[in-house]
Design a protein around this motif. Structure first.
Motif, PDB file in Angstrom:
ATOM      1  N   GLN A 117      18.309  10.289 -23.210  1.00  0.00           N
ATOM      2  CA  GLN A 117      17.466  10.533 -22.053  1.00  0.00           C
ATOM      3  C   GLN A 117      16.516   9.378 -21.781  1.00  0.00           C
ATOM      4  N   SER A 118      16.182   8.608 -22.822  1.00  0.00           N
ATOM      5  CA  SER A 118      15.338   7.435 -22.606  1.00  0.00           C
ATOM      6  C   SER A 118      16.090   6.326 -21.880  1.00  0.00           C
ATOM      7  N   LEU A 119      17.427   6.418 -21.807  1.00  0.00           N
ATOM      8  CA  LEU A 119      18.241   5.422 -21.095  1.00  0.00           C
ATOM      9  C   LEU A 119      18.385   5.768 -19.619  1.00  0.00           C
ATOM     10  N   GLN A 120      17.606   6.690 -19.133  1.00  0.00           N
ATOM     11  CA  GLN A 120      17.701   7.074 -17.727  1.00  0.00           C
ATOM     12  C   GLN A 120      17.280   5.935 -16.805  1.00  0.00           C
ATOM     13  N   THR A 121      16.444   5.013 -17.287  1.00  0.00           N
ATOM     14  CA  THR A 121      16.045   3.853 -16.498  1.00  0.00           C
ATOM     15  C   THR A 121      17.045   2.731 -16.758  1.00  0.00           C
ATOM     16  N   VAL A 122      17.823   2.391 -15.733  1.00  0.00           N
ATOM     17  CA  VAL A 122      18.826   1.323 -15.852  1.00  0.00           C
ATOM     18  C   VAL A 122      18.122  -0.006 -15.607  1.00  0.00           C
ATOM     19  N   ARG A 123      18.285  -0.955 -16.527  1.00  0.00           N
ATOM     20  CA  ARG A 123      17.585  -2.228 -16.453  1.00  0.00           C
ATOM     21  C   ARG A 123      18.568  -3.392 -16.339  1.00  0.00           C
ATOM     22  N   ALA A 124      18.059  -4.515 -15.851  1.00  0.00           N
ATOM     23  CA  ALA A 124      18.884  -5.713 -15.684  1.00  0.00           C
ATOM     24  C   ALA A 124      19.242  -6.287 -17.048  1.00  0.00           C
ATOM     25  N   PRO A 125      20.522  -6.578 -17.307  1.00  0.00           N
ATOM     26  CA  PRO A 125      20.915  -7.094 -18.624  1.00  0.00           C
ATOM     27  C   PRO A 125      20.435  -8.521 -18.874  1.00  0.00           C
ATOM     28  N   ARG A 126      20.183  -9.297 -17.814  1.00  0.00           N
ATOM     29  CA  ARG A 126      19.715 -10.682 -17.942  1.00  0.00           C
ATOM     30  C   ARG A 126      19.216 -11.156 -16.583  1.00  0.00           C
ATOM     31  N   ASP A 127      18.742 -12.391 -16.521  1.00  0.00           N
ATOM     32  CA  ASP A 127      18.274 -12.937 -15.254  1.00  0.00           C
ATOM     33  C   ASP A 127      19.442 -13.080 -14.288  1.00  0.00           C
ATOM     34  N   GLY A 128      19.205 -12.685 -13.025  1.00  0.00           N
ATOM     35  CA  GLY A 128      20.272 -12.786 -12.044  1.00  0.00           C
ATOM     36  C   GLY A 128      19.849 -12.243 -10.692  1.00  0.00           C
ATOM     37  N   VAL A 129      20.853 -11.923  -9.893  1.00  0.00           N
ATOM     38  CA  VAL A 129      20.643 -11.444  -8.530  1.00  0.00           C
ATOM     39  C   VAL A 129      21.439 -10.156  -8.337  1.00  0.00           C
ATOM     40  N   ILE A 130      20.807  -9.152  -7.739  1.00  0.00           N
ATOM     41  CA  ILE A 130      21.513  -7.923  -7.382  1.00  0.00           C
ATOM     42  C   ILE A 130      22.334  -8.227  -6.133  1.00  0.00           C
ATOM     43  N   ILE A 146      20.480  10.130  -8.987  1.00  0.00           N
ATOM     44  CA  ILE A 146      19.656   8.946  -8.771  1.00  0.00           C
ATOM     45  C   ILE A 146      18.300   9.380  -8.216  1.00  0.00           C
ATOM     46  N   GLU A 147      17.269   9.149  -9.014  1.00  0.00           N
ATOM     47  CA  GLU A 147      15.921   9.548  -8.627  1.00  0.00           C
ATOM     48  C   GLU A 147      15.227   8.470  -7.798  1.00  0.00           C
ATOM     49  N   LYS A 148      15.451   7.174  -8.174  1.00  0.00           N
ATOM     50  CA  LYS A 148      14.713   6.116  -7.500  1.00  0.00           C
ATOM     51  C   LYS A 148      15.432   4.782  -7.686  1.00  0.00           C
ATOM     52  N   TRP A 149      15.389   3.951  -6.643  1.00  0.00           N
ATOM     53  CA  TRP A 149      15.892   2.570  -6.709  1.00  0.00           C
ATOM     54  C   TRP A 149      14.693   1.619  -6.772  1.00  0.00           C
ATOM     55  N   TYR A 150      14.754   0.650  -7.670  1.00  0.00           N
ATOM     56  CA  TYR A 150      13.688  -0.335  -7.790  1.00  0.00           C
ATOM     57  C   TYR A 150      14.043  -1.676  -7.137  1.00  0.00           C
ATOM     58  N   VAL A 151      15.289  -1.842  -6.698  1.00  0.00           N
ATOM     59  CA  VAL A 151      15.749  -3.124  -6.164  1.00  0.00           C
ATOM     60  C   VAL A 151      16.481  -2.883  -4.851  1.00  0.00           C
ATOM     61  N   ALA A 192      17.681  10.751 -13.061  1.00  0.00           N
ATOM     62  CA  ALA A 192      17.043  11.979 -13.544  1.00  0.00           C
ATOM     63  C   ALA A 192      18.108  12.998 -13.908  1.00  0.00           C
ATOM     64  N   ASP A 193      17.843  13.758 -14.966  1.00  0.00           N
ATOM     65  CA  ASP A 193      18.770  14.810 -15.371  1.00  0.00           C
ATOM     66  C   ASP A 193      18.682  15.984 -14.395  1.00  0.00           C
ATOM     67  N   ASN A 194      19.738  16.769 -14.377  1.00  0.00           N
ATOM     68  CA  ASN A 194      19.753  17.932 -13.485  1.00  0.00           C
ATOM     69  C   ASN A 194      18.657  18.941 -13.856  1.00  0.00           C
ATOM     70  N   ASP A 195      18.314  18.961 -15.143  1.00  0.00           N
ATOM     71  CA  ASP A 195      17.245  19.841 -15.601  1.00  0.00           C
ATOM     72  C   ASP A 195      15.960  19.027 -15.718  1.00  0.00           C
ATOM     73  N   PRO A 196      14.988  19.215 -14.850  1.00  0.00           N
ATOM     74  CA  PRO A 196      13.771  18.398 -14.902  1.00  0.00           C
ATOM     75  C   PRO A 196      12.942  18.641 -16.154  1.00  0.00           C
ATOM     76  N   MET A 197      13.123  19.815 -16.833  1.00  0.00           N
ATOM     77  CA  MET A 197      12.358  20.148 -18.039  1.00  0.00           C
ATOM     78  C   MET A 197      13.123  19.835 -19.316  1.00  0.00           C
ATOM     79  N   LEU A 198      14.178  19.028 -19.210  1.00  0.00           N
ATOM     80  CA  LEU A 198      15.027  18.789 -20.374  1.00  0.00           C
ATOM     81  C   LEU A 198      14.269  18.079 -21.488  1.00  0.00           C
TER      82      LEU A 198
END
Length: 350
Positions: A180-193, A76-81, A97-103
């Motif tokens: 690797q483009s799926l590394q950013t986890v996004r909200a599936p719909r409107d809601g509350v964490i 886990i590189e960063k939390w946005y919420v 983030a992947d274990n290999d930063p240059m992947l």
């Protein structure tokens, strides 16, 4: 009688004793109370009900509490919420983030190399096809052997295999890049964490690990209540139900719905065909159309406890008291309708 009067004359105190007025009044009250109770139990109606307890749920499975999981392994590189934050569909939740930063750079370099191999293989295949044509012409003129013509065809097949392999390598690299483009986890719909599992740069996650719990908004709510198996055969779709929500002030009279206060109307939407693990049958209750709407959030939330009374047949108070003392089942509406139809048919025959 003369002897009795003569005896009483000798006991003047006994002769002067009379029944006290309070006792006579109490006796009259008891008599009139029994008469009133008899009329009450015979003529006052009572609505039989099938009781069940349960909770408020979302009808659509996508509207229920969901777990947001990691789509790729990494850290886990960063939390946005944070807990309790309202998010829109597509808002970022966490960055993995992947274990290999240059992947990513290495994958792009591999793709460039694979594209070069594809181009080289395509050029060699074109040359091999020209050789097949030339060898075939020479073979027909007797200037080349059949062996040379066959070797030229084999060379074309080998080049086609090399080209296909190079293209498959590009496809595999594209798949890795897409993951690797799926590394950013996004909200599936409107809601509350609702709750974050935690973690920072030192926390490793695998694919499918739960990162946070997510509660969608704008859900269609229903109430699921669990009813005893003895009452379930009498419950039909569309039957009225009176609901009491936990935390909402209410006064309940199950047999007299018009007297109860703080309860809300619903109707049976579905009755499960099989019993649940607790041995009871689940009944789904939805809002009744044209009635007072159920309390919204924050007064009644998803998961709040609720109690429900499914309205059945109307009987007298005495009959209901006799039924409960003997632990008899509720009145079967089908049998009542059958008896009424049978009585009408007999009258018509007469």
């Amino acid at each position: 009688m003369a002897t009795r009067d003569h005896a009483l004359s000798r006991f003047r105190t006994l002769a002067n004793m009379r029944t006290p007025r309070p006792l006579r009044a109490f006796g009259l009250m008891v008599v009139f109370g029994l008469i009133a109770a008899t009329f009450f139990m015979i003529y006052v109606p009572w609505v039989q009900t099938a009781y069940g307890a349960g909770q408020v749920i979302a009808l659509n499975p996508q509207d229920r509490l969901q777990n947001v999981t990691a789509l790729v392994p990494g850290r886990i590189e960063k939390w946005y919420v944070q807990d309790g934050q309202v998010v829109k569909e597509g808002d970022p939740i966490a960055l993995i983030a992947d274990n290999d930063p240059m992947l990513l750079q290495r994958l792009r370099a591999e793709r460039s190399l694979a594209e070069a191999k594809v181009a080289a293989a395509a050029s060699a295949l074109s040359t091999a096809r020209l050789d097949v044509g030339r060898t075939g012409t020479l073979f027909r003129e007797g200037l080349a052997s059949q062996r040379e013509s066959e070797l030229a065809r084999i060379k074309v097949a080998e080049m086609e295999a090399v080209l296909a392999e190079a293209r498959a390598a590009i496809t595999q690299i594209d798949i890795n890049l897409a993951r690797q483009s799926l590394q950013t986890v996004r909200a599936p719909r409107d809601g509350v964490i609702q709750r974050i599992s935690g973690g920072d740069k030192a926390t490793m996650v695998s694919q499918g690990d739960v990162l946070a719990s997510f509660a969608p908004t704008q859900t269609r709510r229903v109430v699921e209540i669990y009813v005893d198996g003895r009452d379930v055969p009498l419950i039909r779709r569309g039957q009225p139900v009176r609901l009491e929500f936990e935390g909402w002030p209410a006064i309940q009279f199950s047999g007299w719905p018009s007297v109860a206060r703080g309860l809300f109307d619903g109707e049976v939407q579905q009755v499960d065909l099989a019993a649940s693990t607790n041995g009871l049958f689940r009944v789904l209750v939805q809002e009744a159309k044209g009635k007072t709407r159920w309390p919204g959030e924050p007064y009644v939330r998803l998961g709040a406890n609720a109690r429900g009374w499914v309205a059945m047949e109307e009987v007298s108070v005495g009959f209901e008291l006799w039924r409960q003392l003997n632990d008899f089942p509720l009145q079967n509406p089908a049998l009542i309708e059958e008896n009424q139809n049978g009585g009408t048919a007999r009258k018509e025959k007469r």
